[in-house]
Design a protein around this motif. Structure first.
Motif, PDB file in Angstrom:
ATOM      1  N   ALA A 101       0.731  -1.172   0.094  1.00  0.00           N
ATOM      2  CA  ALA A 101      -0.146  -0.119   0.073  1.00  0.00           C
ATOM      3  C   ALA A 101       0.960   1.071   0.023  1.00  0.00           C
ATOM      4  CB  ALA A 101      -0.886  -0.015   1.112  1.00  0.00           C
ATOM      5  N   ALA A 102       1.976   1.177   0.803  1.00  0.00           N
ATOM      6  CA  ALA A 102       2.820   2.272   0.831  1.00  0.00           C
ATOM      7  C   ALA A 102       3.566   2.723  -0.393  1.00  0.00           C
ATOM      8  CB  ALA A 102       3.996   2.069   2.003  1.00  0.00           C
ATOM      9  N   LEU A 103       4.008   1.608  -1.123  1.00  0.00           N
ATOM     10  CA  LEU A 103       4.523   1.743  -2.595  1.00  0.00           C
ATOM     11  C   LEU A 103       3.480   2.270  -3.552  1.00  0.00           C
ATOM     12  CD1 LEU A 103       6.875  -1.470  -2.614  1.00  0.00           C
ATOM     13  CD2 LEU A 103       7.371   1.077  -2.779  1.00  0.00           C
ATOM     14  N   ALA A 104       2.429   1.599  -3.315  1.00  0.00           N
ATOM     15  CA  ALA A 104       1.098   1.847  -4.461  1.00  0.00           C
ATOM     16  C   ALA A 104       0.893   3.321  -4.298  1.00  0.00           C
ATOM     17  CB  ALA A 104      -0.002   1.115  -4.217  1.00  0.00           C
ATOM     18  N   LEU A 105       0.986   3.853  -3.006  1.00  0.00           N
ATOM     19  CA  LEU A 105       0.655   5.372  -2.890  1.00  0.00           C
ATOM     20  C   LEU A 105       1.689   6.388  -2.923  1.00  0.00           C
ATOM     21  CD1 LEU A 105      -1.657   5.203   0.474  1.00  0.00           C
ATOM     22  CD2 LEU A 105      -2.514   5.139  -1.757  1.00  0.00           C
ATOM     23  N   ALA A 106       2.913   5.644  -3.204  1.00  0.00           N
ATOM     24  CA  ALA A 106       3.861   6.789  -3.401  1.00  0.00           C
ATOM     25  C   ALA A 106       4.028   7.530  -4.756  1.00  0.00           C
ATOM     26  CB  ALA A 106       5.401   5.888  -3.082  1.00  0.00           C
ATOM     27  N   THR A 122      -4.828 -11.092  -2.232  1.00  0.00           N
ATOM     28  CA  THR A 122      -5.394  -9.945  -1.140  1.00  0.00           C
ATOM     29  C   THR A 122      -4.391  -8.497  -1.512  1.00  0.00           C
ATOM     30  OG1 THR A 122      -5.613 -11.788   0.435  1.00  0.00           O
ATOM     31  CG2 THR A 122      -5.254  -9.590   1.230  1.00  0.00           C
ATOM     32  N   ALA A 123      -3.368  -8.719  -1.743  1.00  0.00           N
ATOM     33  CA  ALA A 123      -2.401  -7.609  -1.963  1.00  0.00           C
ATOM     34  C   ALA A 123      -3.003  -6.506  -2.954  1.00  0.00           C
ATOM     35  CB  ALA A 123      -0.910  -7.807  -2.037  1.00  0.00           C
ATOM     36  N   LYS A 124      -3.600  -7.222  -4.161  1.00  0.00           N
ATOM     37  CA  LYS A 124      -4.049  -6.677  -5.451  1.00  0.00           C
ATOM     38  C   LYS A 124      -5.156  -5.569  -5.024  1.00  0.00           C
ATOM     39  CE  LYS A 124      -2.791  -9.421  -9.308  1.00  0.00           C
ATOM     40  NZ  LYS A 124      -3.475 -10.141 -10.539  1.00  0.00           N
ATOM     41  N   ASP A 125      -5.701  -5.744  -3.780  1.00  0.00           N
ATOM     42  CA  ASP A 125      -6.934  -4.637  -3.379  1.00  0.00           C
ATOM     43  C   ASP A 125      -6.162  -3.433  -3.285  1.00  0.00           C
ATOM     44  OD1 ASP A 125      -8.980  -6.452  -3.664  1.00  0.00           O
ATOM     45  OD2 ASP A 125      -9.037  -7.106  -1.669  1.00  0.00           O
ATOM     46  N   TYR A 126      -4.906  -3.425  -2.792  1.00  0.00           N
ATOM     47  CA  TYR A 126      -4.188  -2.285  -2.417  1.00  0.00           C
ATOM     48  C   TYR A 126      -3.575  -1.590  -3.548  1.00  0.00           C
ATOM     49  CZ  TYR A 126      -4.646  -3.720   2.147  1.00  0.00           C
ATOM     50  OH  TYR A 126      -5.200  -4.180   3.282  1.00  0.00           O
ATOM     51  N   GLY A 127      -3.774  -1.994  -4.934  1.00  0.00           N
ATOM     52  CA  GLY A 127      -3.196  -1.586  -6.123  1.00  0.00           C
ATOM     53  C   GLY A 127      -1.821  -1.946  -6.346  1.00  0.00           C
ATOM     54  N   GLU A 186      -1.202  -6.463 -12.478  1.00  0.00           N
ATOM     55  CA  GLU A 186      -1.268  -5.247 -11.775  1.00  0.00           C
ATOM     56  C   GLU A 186      -2.698  -5.397 -10.851  1.00  0.00           C
ATOM     57  OE1 GLU A 186      -2.700  -0.954 -13.497  1.00  0.00           O
ATOM     58  OE2 GLU A 186      -1.910  -2.449 -15.159  1.00  0.00           O
ATOM     59  N   GLY A 187      -2.521  -4.490  -9.817  1.00  0.00           N
ATOM     60  CA  GLY A 187      -3.756  -4.437  -8.476  1.00  0.00           C
ATOM     61  C   GLY A 187      -4.494  -3.634  -9.297  1.00  0.00           C
ATOM     62  N   ILE A 188      -5.634  -3.429  -8.537  1.00  0.00           N
ATOM     63  CA  ILE A 188      -6.776  -2.729  -8.486  1.00  0.00           C
ATOM     64  C   ILE A 188      -6.531  -1.421  -8.466  1.00  0.00           C
ATOM     65  CG2 ILE A 188      -9.542  -2.053  -7.842  1.00  0.00           C
ATOM     66  CD1 ILE A 188      -9.551  -5.056  -6.937  1.00  0.00           C
ATOM     67  N   ASP A 189      -6.708  -0.370  -9.499  1.00  0.00           N
ATOM     68  CA  ASP A 189      -6.603   1.195  -9.388  1.00  0.00           C
ATOM     69  C   ASP A 189      -7.800   1.624  -8.784  1.00  0.00           C
ATOM     70  OD1 ASP A 189      -5.911   3.893  -9.689  1.00  0.00           O
ATOM     71  OD2 ASP A 189      -6.257   3.621 -12.061  1.00  0.00           O
ATOM     72  N   HIS A 190      -7.600   2.293  -7.459  1.00  0.00           N
ATOM     73  CA  HIS A 190      -8.602   2.736  -6.719  1.00  0.00           C
ATOM     74  C   HIS A 190      -8.731   4.638  -6.973  1.00  0.00           C
ATOM     75  CE1 HIS A 190      -9.964  -0.749  -4.709  1.00  0.00           C
ATOM     76  NE2 HIS A 190      -8.932  -0.783  -4.577  1.00  0.00           N
ATOM     77  N   SER A 191      -7.905   4.920  -7.540  1.00  0.00           N
ATOM     78  CA  SER A 191      -7.583   6.500  -7.738  1.00  0.00           C
ATOM     79  C   SER A 191      -8.538   7.111  -8.547  1.00  0.00           C
ATOM     80  CB  SER A 191      -6.286   6.856  -8.559  1.00  0.00           C
ATOM     81  OG  SER A 191      -6.187   6.404  -9.976  1.00  0.00           O
ATOM     82  N   GLY A 192      -9.515   6.471  -9.430  1.00  0.00           N
ATOM     83  CA  GLY A 192     -10.394   7.015 -10.170  1.00  0.00           C
ATOM     84  C   GLY A 192      -9.977   7.960 -11.343  1.00  0.00           C
ATOM     85  N   GLY A 193      -8.735   8.004 -11.319  1.00  0.00           N
ATOM     86  CA  GLY A 193      -7.948   8.532 -12.556  1.00  0.00           C
ATOM     87  C   GLY A 193      -8.276   7.920 -13.919  1.00  0.00           C
ATOM     88  N   GLY A 194      -8.949   6.778 -13.872  1.00  0.00           N
ATOM     89  CA  GLY A 194      -9.432   6.199 -15.298  1.00  0.00           C
ATOM     90  C   GLY A 194      -8.108   5.821 -16.130  1.00  0.00           C
ATOM     91  N   HIS A 195      -6.809   5.104 -15.737  1.00  0.00           N
ATOM     92  CA  HIS A 195      -5.897   5.082 -16.380  1.00  0.00           C
ATOM     93  C   HIS A 195      -6.483   4.129 -17.847  1.00  0.00           C
ATOM     94  CE1 HIS A 195      -2.759   6.518 -14.078  1.00  0.00           C
ATOM     95  NE2 HIS A 195      -3.125   5.963 -13.010  1.00  0.00           N
ATOM     96  N   ASP A 196      -6.961   3.104 -17.523  1.00  0.00           N
ATOM     97  CA  ASP A 196      -7.317   2.195 -18.666  1.00  0.00           C
ATOM     98  C   ASP A 196      -9.066   1.513 -18.078  1.00  0.00           C
ATOM     99  OD1 ASP A 196      -6.939   0.117 -17.096  1.00  0.00           O
ATOM    100  OD2 ASP A 196      -5.517  -0.876 -18.237  1.00  0.00           O
ATOM    101  N   GLY A 197      -9.500   1.823 -17.184  1.00  0.00           N
ATOM    102  CA  GLY A 197     -10.673   1.487 -16.969  1.00  0.00           C
ATOM    103  C   GLY A 197     -10.828  -0.047 -16.648  1.00  0.00           C
ATOM    104  N   HIS A 198      -9.593  -0.663 -16.311  1.00  0.00           N
ATOM    105  CA  HIS A 198      -9.430  -2.037 -16.066  1.00  0.00           C
ATOM    106  C   HIS A 198      -9.627  -2.376 -14.625  1.00  0.00           C
ATOM    107  CE1 HIS A 198      -8.364  -6.261 -16.620  1.00  0.00           C
ATOM    108  NE2 HIS A 198      -7.663  -5.998 -15.613  1.00  0.00           N
ATOM    109  N   HIS A 199     -10.437  -3.167 -13.961  1.00  0.00           N
ATOM    110  CA  HIS A 199     -10.434  -3.311 -12.668  1.00  0.00           C
ATOM    111  C   HIS A 199     -10.407  -4.906 -12.752  1.00  0.00           C
ATOM    112  CE1 HIS A 199     -10.990   0.640 -11.266  1.00  0.00           C
ATOM    113  NE2 HIS A 199     -11.511   0.800 -12.224  1.00  0.00           N
ATOM    114  N   GLY A 200      -9.746  -5.624 -11.898  1.00  0.00           N
ATOM    115  CA  GLY A 200      -9.926  -7.120 -11.724  1.00  0.00           C
ATOM    116  C   GLY A 200      -8.692  -7.810 -11.944  1.00  0.00           C
TER     117      GLY A 200
END
Length: 139
Positions: free
Chosen positions: A15-20, A89-94, A125-139
């Motif tokens: 999570a820390a790396l994903a948020l960095a 489990t970790a992919k939920d953190y992006g 790739e983990g789930i993108d929760h940023s809402g930035g819409g990189h490519d719309g792929h979730h899952g």
């Protein structure tokens, strides 16, 4: 799945790396070597990393590698199932994951992509929760 303390510690590091930050790249189509195998120390040596051990348990071993923007987490697992449960489990953190047999490296996209040129493996790739819409792929 039972969430253990080492899993929570590694998920926190993810999570820390994903948020960095969020790096983007073309994903150069370089030749990918056969996927590396071995102990955490062996994989770290292949990647020219001096591992800073964070968790040394029977089921998971985790170390920090690199510095600054090149920092990533390298983890090895005692079982394939334990590895897959942890990744799911970790992919939920992006985040971005380089996955090999009983090991995973987690870091910025450009870092794990470059590491793939040394260790082989599969990019996930983990789930993108940023809402930035990189490519719309979730899952």
């Amino acid at each position: 799945m039972r969430v253990t303390r080492p899993m929570l510690a590694l998920a926190g590091a993810v999570a820390a790396l994903a948020l960095a930050g969020c790096a983007t790249g073309d994903g150069d189509k370089e030749q990918v070597p056969p996927t590396a195998t071995g102990s955490l120390e062996h994989l770290a040596a292949e990647a020219k990393c001096d591992p800073n051990m964070q968790t040394d348990a029977d089921t998971i071993r985790q170390a920090l590698c690199g510095k600054g923007e090149g920092k990533y987490v390298l983890a090895t697992f005692s079982t394939d199932r334990g590895q897959r449960e942890w990744i799911n489990t970790a992919k939920d953190y992006g985040g971005h994951y380089l996955v090999g047999r009983k090991w995973v490296a987690v870091g910025h996209e450009d870092v794990v992509t470059a590491l793939r040129g040394t260790l082989g493996g599969t990019l996930e790739e983990g789930i993108d929760h940023s809402g930035g819409g990189h490519d719309g792929h979730h899952g």
